[in-house]
Design a protein around this motif. Structure first.
Motif, PDB file in Angstrom:
ATOM      1  N   SER A  68      32.616 -78.615   7.072  1.00 37.53           N
ATOM      2  CA  SER A  68      33.389 -77.457   6.635  1.00 37.53           C
ATOM      3  C   SER A  68      34.014 -76.773   7.849  1.00 37.53           C
ATOM      4  O   SER A  68      33.706 -77.113   8.990  1.00 37.53           O
ATOM      5  N   LYS A 107      33.394 -86.881   3.316  1.00 39.54           N
ATOM      6  CA  LYS A 107      32.847 -85.648   2.752  1.00 39.54           C
ATOM      7  C   LYS A 107      33.308 -84.408   3.510  1.00 39.54           C
ATOM      8  O   LYS A 107      32.859 -83.305   3.226  1.00 39.54           O
ATOM      9  N   LEU A 109      35.262 -81.247   4.314  1.00 37.47           N
ATOM     10  CA  LEU A 109      36.041 -80.250   3.580  1.00 37.47           C
ATOM     11  C   LEU A 109      36.793 -79.337   4.534  1.00 37.47           C
ATOM     12  O   LEU A 109      37.287 -78.279   4.133  1.00 37.47           O
ATOM     13  N   THR A 111      39.745 -77.842   6.380  1.00 42.06           N
ATOM     14  CA  THR A 111      41.146 -77.755   5.945  1.00 42.06           C
ATOM     15  C   THR A 111      42.083 -78.303   7.018  1.00 42.06           C
ATOM     16  O   THR A 111      41.700 -78.500   8.162  1.00 42.06           O
ATOM     17  N   GLU A 127      38.735 -81.683  -6.795  1.00 42.70           N
ATOM     18  CA  GLU A 127      38.759 -80.794  -5.629  1.00 42.70           C
ATOM     19  C   GLU A 127      37.389 -80.134  -5.470  1.00 42.70           C
ATOM     20  O   GLU A 127      36.672 -79.948  -6.451  1.00 42.70           O
ATOM     21  N   PRO A 128      37.002 -79.818  -4.254  1.00 42.81           N
ATOM     22  CA  PRO A 128      37.813 -79.786  -3.032  1.00 42.81           C
ATOM     23  C   PRO A 128      37.872 -81.094  -2.265  1.00 42.81           C
ATOM     24  O   PRO A 128      38.475 -81.151  -1.211  1.00 42.81           O
ATOM     25  N   PHE A 129      37.263 -82.174  -2.796  1.00 46.38           N
ATOM     26  CA  PHE A 129      37.262 -83.434  -2.064  1.00 46.38           C
ATOM     27  C   PHE A 129      38.632 -84.093  -2.117  1.00 46.38           C
ATOM     28  O   PHE A 129      39.358 -83.988  -3.114  1.00 46.38           O
ATOM     29  N   LYS A 130      38.969 -84.778  -1.020  1.00 41.48           N
ATOM     30  CA  LYS A 130      40.257 -85.443  -0.897  1.00 41.48           C
ATOM     31  C   LYS A 130      40.059 -86.947  -0.787  1.00 41.48           C
ATOM     32  O   LYS A 130      38.984 -87.425  -0.459  1.00 41.48           O
TER      33      LYS A 130
END
Length: 343
Positions: A68, A107, A109, A111, A127-130
């Motif tokens: 994160s 994994k 997150l 930004t 979301e929030p996974f891409k």
């Protein structure tokens, strides 16, 4: 005699007792990824309370390797200063210090970056996974040396031990699993190939840095046809061959919906540690809802592991070992400023 309070070694590093505070993300940093006042208080309070080894939370080797935006990092020299302050603070109270070097892989997150992975398979479609980008061979080579560069910074900061994060569904764990690694090159396919990156990074660190090295693994991902205990035994044996000093045995984290996950009861992961310990001669650290001093004593007495990691219990009770010292009538193991609370 208390086994939990007996000294022990991980590689060349002697620890005053067998209690480990495992890495637990605190999510208290910012985009600088540096340690904050919270971290000094959080970790030093466990050092005051006699924890033998403190492993600092997952610390990313590059910005997009963070779980994160509030995670720690050690990808730049400017980040060394705060780590050194923390290490010195905990050393003042007799604890040894380790740091978990990590890359979040798919994994992540964090930004403003696209996560990377062995294959373009998302952890979750929501979301929030891409959707992660599949790493090229050149990018894999770069990541190997990012781990090494962060390890060198950790040594400069004064850490006693390094831990390589190969568990819980983060990048190295993703390479290990046949469910998240669909590559057709030297890093995919066979068990040997899927273990290659973890082994190469561990070997690179051991050959270049004179510090003990722990590798944390997920013994199983609790998924049909996925990474399992037999695979972990193979990997642990290979890590021992290249000089890794300890295996830190956890489980899970690589699958959003594991279909073989057991009930989360006390000691639920410790049998994995026992099975791995039966197959290697290096140190094994057990973790997983170990909540009492008595449980830790039994794990050591029965040879399940060599060190016991108390995670959530040390969040609930930083002074766990003071209470334990009272129980065995070893009041001298309680910091003199706290003794009155145990009389």
């Amino acid at each position: 005699m208390s086994r939990l309070f007996s000294s022990g070694k991980i590689g060349t590093c002697e620890l005053k007792n067998r209690v480990v505070m495992p890495p637990m993300c605190m999510y208290k940093s910012d985009d600088s990824a540096t340690l904050k006042e919270f971290h000094y208080i959080h970790y030093t309070s466990r050092a005051i309370a006699n924890v033998g080894l403190i492993i600092v939370e997952a610390t990313a080797v590059e910005p997009k390797g963070r779980i994160s935006n509030n995670d720690l990092g050690l990808w730049d020299d400017f980040q060394i200063v705060e780590h050194k302050k923390l290490v010195d603070s905990c050393h003042n109270f007799g604890s040894k210090m380790a740091i978990q070097l990590a890359h979040a892989g798919r994994k992540s997150l964090a930004t403003d970056s696209t996560p990377v992975a062995p294959s373009s398979i998302a952890f979750d479609s929501k979301e929030p996974f891409k959707m992660p980008k599949e790493l090229s061979l050149e990018e894999i080579e770069e990541i190997k040396f990012k781990f090494l560069a962060s390890a060198k910074r950790a040594k400069e900061a004064g850490y006693d031990i390094l831990e390589l994060h190969g568990a819980h569904g983060y990048l190295l764990c993703e390479f290990l699993s046949p469910l998240t690694n669909k590559r057709s090159d030297i890093y995919g396919g066979s068990l040997e190939n899927r273990c290659r990156l973890t082994l190469e990074i561990a070997k690179l660190i051991k050959e270049n840095i004179e510090l003990p090295l722990i590798v944390r693994i997920s013994a199983t991902e609790w998924k049909s046809k996925g990474w399992d205990l037999n695979d972990s035994i193979y990997l642990s044996k290979e890590l021992e061959k290249i000089g890794v000093d300890a295996i830190h045995v956890s489980a899970g984290g690589n699958q959003k919906e594991p279909d073989l996950m057991p009930k989360l009861t006390p000691l639920y992961q410790c049998d994995y540690a026992k099975k791995i310990k039966e197959n290697i001669s290096i140190v094994v650290i057990a973790v997983g809802l170990i909540t009492t001093v008595k449980q830790g004593e039994i794990l050591l007495e029965e040879g399940v592991c060599d060190f016991v990691a108390y995670g959530r219990e040390l969040l609930r009770n930083p002074n766990l070992l003071f209470s334990a010292a009272k129980e065995i009538n070893k009041m001298e193991l309680i910091d003199n400023s706290y003794v009155r609370a145990y009389l």
